[in-house]
Design a protein around this motif. Structure first.
Motif, PDB file in Angstrom:
ATOM      1  N   TRP A 279       0.833  -1.229   0.000  1.00  0.00           N
ATOM      2  CA  TRP A 279       0.000   0.000   0.000  1.00  0.00           C
ATOM      3  C   TRP A 279       0.852   1.257   0.000  1.00  0.00           C
ATOM      4  N   ASP A 280       2.091   1.178   0.495  1.00  0.00           N
ATOM      5  CA  ASP A 280       2.988   2.330   0.366  1.00  0.00           C
ATOM      6  C   ASP A 280       3.203   2.667  -1.102  1.00  0.00           C
TER       7      ASP A 280
ATOM      8  N   ALA B 240       2.552   6.102  -5.848  1.00  0.00           N
ATOM      9  CA  ALA B 240       2.297   6.329  -7.277  1.00  0.00           C
ATOM     10  C   ALA B 240       1.502   7.630  -7.483  1.00  0.00           C
ATOM     11  N   LEU B 241       0.648   7.988  -6.513  1.00  0.00           N
ATOM     12  CA  LEU B 241      -0.108   9.248  -6.631  1.00  0.00           C
ATOM     13  C   LEU B 241       0.835  10.445  -6.634  1.00  0.00           C
ATOM     14  N   GLY B 242       1.942  10.316  -5.935  1.00  0.00           N
ATOM     15  CA  GLY B 242       2.940  11.392  -5.919  1.00  0.00           C
ATOM     16  C   GLY B 242       3.699  11.441  -7.235  1.00  0.00           C
ATOM     17  N   TRP B 243       4.161  10.293  -7.693  1.00  0.00           N
ATOM     18  CA  TRP B 243       4.878  10.250  -8.987  1.00  0.00           C
ATOM     19  C   TRP B 243       4.003  10.846 -10.096  1.00  0.00           C
ATOM     20  N   MET B 244       2.717  10.563 -10.004  1.00  0.00           N
ATOM     21  CA  MET B 244       1.759  11.019 -11.006  1.00  0.00           C
ATOM     22  C   MET B 244       1.822  12.537 -11.209  1.00  0.00           C
ATOM     23  N   GLN B 245       2.221  13.260 -10.148  1.00  0.00           N
ATOM     24  CA  GLN B 245       2.263  14.722 -10.225  1.00  0.00           C
ATOM     25  C   GLN B 245       3.407  15.237 -11.084  1.00  0.00           C
ATOM     26  N   PHE B 246       4.436  14.398 -11.305  1.00  0.00           N
ATOM     27  CA  PHE B 246       5.544  14.943 -12.108  1.00  0.00           C
ATOM     28  C   PHE B 246       6.189  13.951 -13.064  1.00  0.00           C
TER      29      PHE B 246
ATOM     30  N   GLN C 106       4.847   8.290 -16.363  1.00  0.00           N
ATOM     31  CA  GLN C 106       5.404   7.005 -16.782  1.00  0.00           C
ATOM     32  C   GLN C 106       5.942   6.238 -15.563  1.00  0.00           C
ATOM     33  N   ARG C 107       6.638   6.986 -14.719  1.00  0.00           N
ATOM     34  CA  ARG C 107       7.220   6.381 -13.507  1.00  0.00           C
ATOM     35  C   ARG C 107       6.117   5.914 -12.544  1.00  0.00           C
ATOM     36  N   ALA C 108       5.006   6.660 -12.507  1.00  0.00           N
ATOM     37  CA  ALA C 108       3.890   6.283 -11.622  1.00  0.00           C
ATOM     38  C   ALA C 108       3.325   4.922 -12.039  1.00  0.00           C
ATOM     39  N   TRP C 109       3.126   4.738 -13.331  1.00  0.00           N
ATOM     40  CA  TRP C 109       2.581   3.454 -13.799  1.00  0.00           C
ATOM     41  C   TRP C 109       3.587   2.325 -13.606  1.00  0.00           C
ATOM     42  N   GLN C 110       4.861   2.668 -13.761  1.00  0.00           N
ATOM     43  CA  GLN C 110       5.908   1.650 -13.561  1.00  0.00           C
ATOM     44  C   GLN C 110       5.890   1.117 -12.116  1.00  0.00           C
ATOM     45  N   GLU C 111       5.601   2.027 -11.173  1.00  0.00           N
ATOM     46  CA  GLU C 111       5.516   1.621  -9.763  1.00  0.00           C
ATOM     47  C   GLU C 111       4.489   0.484  -9.606  1.00  0.00           C
ATOM     48  N   LEU C 112       3.348   0.651 -10.257  1.00  0.00           N
ATOM     49  CA  LEU C 112       2.293  -0.357 -10.135  1.00  0.00           C
ATOM     50  C   LEU C 112       2.639  -1.627 -10.915  1.00  0.00           C
ATOM     51  N   GLU C 113       3.282  -1.441 -12.065  1.00  0.00           N
ATOM     52  CA  GLU C 113       3.679  -2.621 -12.855  1.00  0.00           C
ATOM     53  C   GLU C 113       4.623  -3.503 -12.041  1.00  0.00           C
TER      54      GLU C 113
ATOM     55  N   ALA D 250       4.125  11.843  -1.109  1.00  0.00           N
ATOM     56  CA  ALA D 250       3.177  11.640  -2.206  1.00  0.00           C
ATOM     57  C   ALA D 250       1.818  12.255  -1.873  1.00  0.00           C
ATOM     58  N   ILE D 251       1.351  12.038  -0.646  1.00  0.00           N
ATOM     59  CA  ILE D 251       0.058  12.605  -0.246  1.00  0.00           C
ATOM     60  C   ILE D 251       0.151  14.132  -0.226  1.00  0.00           C
TER      61      ILE D 251
END
Ligand code: DGY
Length: 432
Positions: A47-48, A53-59, A62-69, A425-426
């Motif tokens: 869950w961390d 990923a919500l934080g990566w999403m701000q800047f 691509q990296r945000a989606w990679q976190e989930l992958e 991230a929050i």
């Protein structure tokens, strides 16, 4: 409760904090996944990672989606997404992969964690600046997400009661919450000796006690001895909890999963099945409502007793959308009174409880990702003012102390690990 005069405009202080938040994630990046903080937590946590990923999403979308992958790369064949993925060795953490003894497909723990990832994925899909890319990524991950939710419903509620069970306080993500105290007493202690590493990084006054670790480790051994067999563990586990926190987060994430299935046009019999299981949960949730205290509690499945200690997990019922109109009114009243009970909000255990400890991990400190979920639930229930107070306090805390793992509700001091990914991230997603 504090009064914040923070304005919506971007002040230099706000810009500075944002830059620091980005830097925190970049520094915690281990090449496609983010550690919660170096030293104390040197691997990828379920869950961390989702919240981060919500934080990566701000800047960096691509990296945000990679976190989930990378998170889903550790998914077990039965659909479970483990609570920790041990991608690389590290001796700064205990208990590591040898103690857990699981590697299917990569070294991991054998339990899961609050499944907030589905809700995160929906936000990422909706807020993407590159919708085409987001849609492509979400489409690739969607079936894995469905497998994960099916795992919760089928393996953790095989009798279709509507309320999934959790087998370990670490699975709840709220490790030493007082809500688990009584149930843990029934778990034997390990008889082997071990050396903790967490208290080498963080003051032991802010961490769980040895008496809890002895039992946490007994359960880890128990899963290994039962060869991670879902049926045997369901039948024999000495710790079984209907955790209101996980039940609420799962329900909300299932709702978000169904919305995504429409957005992606991926509805099928599996998503219909999830919708049916959600109806069963909505029917069953009244069993966790205590009419005397006007509050949602967790339930010890082995004793069939509600755990009557007010922890912030009960307020996640608003985030899940479980509460009736009367329940919502009570929960908002309780929240207002809770906010007034300490200088900063929202303490993870109600400050009037005898088990409240303002700096010991999940026994009192404030956690900003929980604040975000509670505020969202309050806002969606029509209680904008209460939600705003929680948001203002959260902002105040990062201004005062920076991106700590958790915060003391009495003093605002940062506790636990510093330069913490989900707090940064929050901050980017909700506060700055
Ligand atoms: C820890 O080691 O304290 C973690 O919270 C377990 O997930």
């Amino acid at each position: 409760m504090t009064n914040s005069n923070w304005t919506a405009s971007t002040s230099p202080q706000q810009q500075n904090l944002r830059a620091l938040a980005e830097k925190t994630l970049i520094n915690n990046d281990l090449g496609g996944y983010t550690v919660p903080t170096h030293g104390l937590y040197p691997f990828q946590w379920n869950w961390d990672s989702a919240i981060t990923a919500l934080g990566w999403m701000q800047f960096d979308e691509q990296r945000a989606w990679q976190e989930l992958e990378i998170l889903f790369s550790g998914q077990w064949p039965d659909g479970m997404v483990p609570h920790i993925l041990f991608h690389k060795d590290s001796d700064s953490y205990f208990p590591g992969p040898v103690v857990w003894g699981a590697d299917k497909p990569i070294k991991s723990t054998s339990i899961s964690q609050p499944p907030v990832v589905g809700s995160v994925m929906k936000i990422m899909l909706e807020q993407a600046k590159d919708p085409h890319f987001a849609r492509e990524k979400a489409t690739t991950l969607f079936n894995k997400l469905v497998d994960y939710h099916l795992w919760w419903y089928q393996q953790r509620d095989p009798e279709e009661t509507g309320l999934v069970v959790t087998y370990h306080p670490w699975e709840s993500g709220m490790d030493n919450s007082p809500a688990w105290d009584d149930a843990l007493q029934a778990v034997p202690c390990v008889t082997w000796s071990y050396e903790r590493r967490d208290t080498k990084h963080v003051d032991s006054a802010q961490r769980p006690h040895k008496s809890e670790y002895d039992r946490f480790l007994y359960l880890v051994d128990f899963f290994k001895q039962h060869q991670f067999d879902s049926k045997r563990i369901f039948a024999q586990c000495p710790y079984k909890m209907n955790d209101i926190g996980i039940i609420a987060i799962l329900h909300r994430a299932s709702k978000d999963l169904l919305i995504m299935s429409e957005m992606l046009q991926m509805q099928d019999e599996r998503t219909e099945y999830i919708a049916k299981r959600m109806e069963v949960t909505q029917q069953a949730i009244s069993a966790l409502w205590c009419e005397k205290d006007h509050y949602f509690y967790s339930r010890n499945v082995l004793t069939n007793q509600l755990v009557a200690v007010k922890t912030s997990a009960g307020l996640l019922s608003l985030y899940a959308g479980f509460a009736s109109a009367t329940q919502k009114t009570s929960l908002n009243k309780t929240s207002i009174e809770w906010l007034q009970a300490s200088q900063f909000s929202l303490a993870s255990t109600h400050p009037s409880a005898s088990c409240y400890e303002p700096q010991r991990y999940w026994r009192g400190p404030i956690w900003l990702h929980i604040n975000w979920m509670i505020a969202l639930g309050l806002e969606e229930s029509g209680y904008q003012d209460t939600a705003k107070s929680i948001q203002n306090d959260s902002r105040e805390l990062i201004k005062l102390a920076g991106f700590y793992e958790y915060f003391n509700p009495e003093t605002g001091a940062g506790c636990g690990g510093k330069d913490f990914s989900w707090t940064a991230a929050i901050a980017m997603h909700w506060l700055l």
